[in-house]
Design an enzyme around this catalytic site. Structure first.
Site, PDB file in Angstrom:
ATOM      1  N   VAL A  61       0.809  -1.232   0.000  1.00  0.00           N
ATOM      2  CA  VAL A  61       0.000   0.000   0.000  1.00  0.00           C
ATOM      3  C   VAL A  61       0.834   1.270   0.000  1.00  0.00           C
ATOM      4  CG1 VAL A  61      -1.996  -1.109   1.118  1.00  0.00           C
ATOM      5  CG2 VAL A  61      -0.309   0.138   2.509  1.00  0.00           C
ATOM      6  N   ASN A  87      -7.162  -0.997   6.393  1.00  0.00           N
ATOM      7  CA  ASN A  87      -6.626  -1.740   7.537  1.00  0.00           C
ATOM      8  C   ASN A  87      -5.097  -1.766   7.579  1.00  0.00           C
ATOM      9  OD1 ASN A  87      -6.564  -3.995   9.601  1.00  0.00           O
ATOM     10  ND2 ASN A  87      -5.720  -5.069   7.822  1.00  0.00           N
ATOM     11  N   SER A 140      -5.589   3.406  16.253  1.00  0.00           N
ATOM     12  CA  SER A 140      -4.944   2.605  17.296  1.00  0.00           C
ATOM     13  C   SER A 140      -5.110   3.342  18.618  1.00  0.00           C
ATOM     14  CB  SER A 140      -3.450   2.483  16.966  1.00  0.00           C
ATOM     15  OG  SER A 140      -2.715   2.038  18.082  1.00  0.00           O
ATOM     16  N   TYR A 153       4.346   6.351  14.279  1.00  0.00           N
ATOM     17  CA  TYR A 153       3.130   5.537  14.327  1.00  0.00           C
ATOM     18  C   TYR A 153       2.013   6.314  15.027  1.00  0.00           C
ATOM     19  CZ  TYR A 153       0.185   1.400  15.241  1.00  0.00           C
ATOM     20  OH  TYR A 153      -0.846   0.494  15.306  1.00  0.00           O
ATOM     21  N   ALA A 155       1.739   9.546  15.411  1.00  0.00           N
ATOM     22  CA  ALA A 155       1.328  10.692  14.583  1.00  0.00           C
ATOM     23  C   ALA A 155       0.389  10.223  13.473  1.00  0.00           C
ATOM     24  CB  ALA A 155       2.559  11.373  13.989  1.00  0.00           C
ATOM     25  N   LYS A 157      -1.533   7.545  13.446  1.00  0.00           N
ATOM     26  CA  LYS A 157      -2.815   7.045  13.963  1.00  0.00           C
ATOM     27  C   LYS A 157      -3.682   8.174  14.525  1.00  0.00           C
ATOM     28  CE  LYS A 157      -2.215   2.654  12.934  1.00  0.00           C
ATOM     29  NZ  LYS A 157      -2.895   2.113  11.732  1.00  0.00           N
TER      30      LYS A 157
HETATM   31  P1  NAD Z   1      -0.383  -7.531  10.977  1.00  0.00           P
HETATM   32  O1  NAD Z   1       1.014  -7.067  11.301  1.00  0.00           O
HETATM   33  O2  NAD Z   1      -0.880  -8.786  11.595  1.00  0.00           O
HETATM   34  O3  NAD Z   1      -0.487  -7.549   9.405  1.00  0.00           O
HETATM   35  C1  NAD Z   1      -1.692  -7.837   8.760  1.00  0.00           C
HETATM   36  C2  NAD Z   1      -1.387  -7.989   7.296  1.00  0.00           C
HETATM   37  O4  NAD Z   1      -0.817  -6.789   6.755  1.00  0.00           O
HETATM   38  C3  NAD Z   1      -0.377  -9.100   6.984  1.00  0.00           C
HETATM   39  O5  NAD Z   1      -0.997 -10.085   6.180  1.00  0.00           O
HETATM   40  C4  NAD Z   1       0.742  -8.368   6.234  1.00  0.00           C
HETATM   41  O6  NAD Z   1       1.322  -9.173   5.212  1.00  0.00           O
HETATM   42  C5  NAD Z   1       0.016  -7.153   5.674  1.00  0.00           C
HETATM   43  N1  NAD Z   1       0.853  -6.006   5.329  1.00  0.00           N
HETATM   44  C6  NAD Z   1       1.899  -5.508   6.048  1.00  0.00           C
HETATM   45  N2  NAD Z   1       2.423  -4.445   5.405  1.00  0.00           N
HETATM   46  C7  NAD Z   1       1.690  -4.244   4.287  1.00  0.00           C
HETATM   47  C8  NAD Z   1       1.763  -3.306   3.209  1.00  0.00           C
HETATM   48  N3  NAD Z   1       2.706  -2.358   3.187  1.00  0.00           N
HETATM   49  N4  NAD Z   1       0.851  -3.397   2.201  1.00  0.00           N
HETATM   50  C9  NAD Z   1      -0.095  -4.375   2.213  1.00  0.00           C
HETATM   51  N5  NAD Z   1      -0.185  -5.299   3.188  1.00  0.00           N
HETATM   52  C10 NAD Z   1       0.693  -5.234   4.229  1.00  0.00           C
HETATM   53  O7  NAD Z   1      -1.365  -6.315  11.356  1.00  0.00           O
HETATM   54  P2  NAD Z   1      -2.634  -6.273  12.328  1.00  0.00           P
HETATM   55  O8  NAD Z   1      -2.182  -6.475  13.723  1.00  0.00           O
HETATM   56  O9  NAD Z   1      -3.694  -7.128  11.788  1.00  0.00           O
HETATM   57  O10 NAD Z   1      -3.022  -4.727  12.206  1.00  0.00           O
HETATM   58  C11 NAD Z   1      -3.978  -4.248  11.294  1.00  0.00           C
HETATM   59  C12 NAD Z   1      -4.209  -2.773  11.578  1.00  0.00           C
HETATM   60  O11 NAD Z   1      -4.578  -2.591  12.953  1.00  0.00           O
HETATM   61  C13 NAD Z   1      -2.977  -1.890  11.368  1.00  0.00           C
HETATM   62  O12 NAD Z   1      -3.341  -0.655  10.796  1.00  0.00           O
HETATM   63  C14 NAD Z   1      -2.453  -1.690  12.768  1.00  0.00           C
HETATM   64  O13 NAD Z   1      -1.682  -0.504  12.901  1.00  0.00           O
HETATM   65  C15 NAD Z   1      -3.742  -1.627  13.561  1.00  0.00           C
HETATM   66  N6  NAD Z   1      -3.547  -1.956  14.974  1.00  0.00           N
HETATM   67  C16 NAD Z   1      -3.065  -3.186  15.347  1.00  0.00           C
HETATM   68  C17 NAD Z   1      -2.862  -3.437  16.708  1.00  0.00           C
HETATM   69  C18 NAD Z   1      -2.295  -4.748  17.189  1.00  0.00           C
HETATM   70  O14 NAD Z   1      -2.000  -4.878  18.390  1.00  0.00           O
HETATM   71  N7  NAD Z   1      -2.152  -5.761  16.333  1.00  0.00           N
HETATM   72  C19 NAD Z   1      -3.168  -2.452  17.664  1.00  0.00           C
HETATM   73  C20 NAD Z   1      -3.666  -1.229  17.237  1.00  0.00           C
HETATM   74  C21 NAD Z   1      -3.851  -0.986  15.876  1.00  0.00           C
END
Ligand code: NAD
Length: 258
Positions: A61, A87, A140, A153, A155, A157
């Site tokens: 992305v 996402n 987040s 991160y 900033a 979010k």
């Molecule tokens: P994750 O690290 O488990 O990744 C989910 C998917 O994203 C993976 O399949 C990965 O291959 C894909 N991915 C990574 N970089 C990418 C890119 N540049 N382009 C396309 N795909 C990409 O992530 P998650 O924990 O499922 O998080 C999803 C969202 O939720 C994110 O925006 C994250 O910042 C937010 N979030 C997560 C948490 C947490 O604790 N996991 C907490 C707060 C917010």
């Protein structure tokens, strides 16, 4: 209450793993046709094999041209668009602000925030054509509290919250709703990596870091990808018909970040 998405067409970025994957599964179960992008080929193929009514494409992305190609492929495949879930996110560097390179800053902003802007910009005409729709952005807890050693991160979010609230006002008259989700620590590989990096930077053990993170929630717990995906489904369904401009926390009652 059954949350139904029959006939809806949904695009989810980073939908092959974690929160995006669980969202794709719930959307498909609720009757939606789903298109995902991801950078992980194996996971993408696995999602295609296991989730009915789902197609997808490898796309980073942060690659603006690839994002446009992927969006066009998604519209061709889905035949329009009703739901967009921005996402994709990345943790970015775990360093003090004075040690962060411009390149690392920019990559973190591009993946978390700029992709959300670009995807939304491309989606709006199609959501309008569909007579309305919903955009869900992944913010987040770091978009609600300060987050030491994670300034890019945090900033990005916080930026997603402002973008979401503004889009909700701009697009409300077109019956396009826009909300964001603020997860706390979500069980899984990503939080394990975050804890490892934070523990190293703070020179404490990973177990101590994990305990500290859980101890500052009311429920003394982490949350799950299913918790987050269920809220996304709720907001995209008829149940969320009058909810827009919100930043919804799913974090076990988190009181800050360490
Ligand atoms: P994750 O690290 O488990 O990744 C989910 C998917 O994203 C993976 O399949 C990965 O291959 C894909 N991915 C990574 N970089 C990418 C890119 N540049 N382009 C396309 N795909 C990409 O992530 P998650 O924990 O499922 O998080 C999803 C969202 O939720 C994110 O925006 C994250 O910042 C937010 N979030 C997560 C948490 C947490 O604790 N996991 C907490 C707060 C917010």
């Amino acid at each position: 209450m059954k949350l139904d998405l029959t006939g809806k067409r949904a695009l989810i970025t980073a939908g092959a793993g974690g929160i995006g994957r669980r969202t794709a599964e719930l959307f498909s179960e609720a009757g939606a046709k789903v298109f995902i992008c991801d950078i992980d080929q194996n996971q993408l193929e696995d999602a295609r094999d296991k989730i009915p009514n789902l197609n997808g494409m490898i796309t980073d992305v942060s690659d603006k041209l690839a994002l446009k190609d992927m969006f066009e492929a998604a519209i061709d495949d889905l035949g329009g668009l009703d739901l967009l879930v921005n996402n994709a996110g990345t943790a970015g560097p775990t360093e003090r602000v004075e040690d962060i390179s411009l390149e690392d800053w920019q990559t973190c902003i591009d993946i978390n925030l700029t992709s959300t802007f670009l995807m939304s910009q491309m989606a709006v005409p199609y959501l309008r054509d569909a007579g309305g729709g919903a955009i869900i952005n992944l913010s987040s807890a770091a978009g609600k509290f300060g987050f030491p050693l994670r300034s890019p991160y945090s900033a990005a979010k916080w930026g997603i919250v402002g973008f979401t609230r503004t889009l909700a006002l701009e697009l409300g008259p077109d019956r396009i709703r826009c909300n964001c989700i603020q997860p706390g620590a979500v069980e899984g590989a990503r939080i394990d990596r975050v804890i490892k990096a934070k523990a190293a930077a703070k020179k404490v053990s990973e177990n101590a870091m994990r305990d500290e993170l859980a101890s500052i929630t009311a429920l003394k717990t982490f949350v799950t990808a299913d918790d987050i995906a269920s809220m996304i489904l709720f907001l995209c369904s008829k149940a969320g018909a009058h909810i827009t401009g919100q930043a919804v926390s799913i974090d076990g009652g988190l009181e800050g970040l360490v």
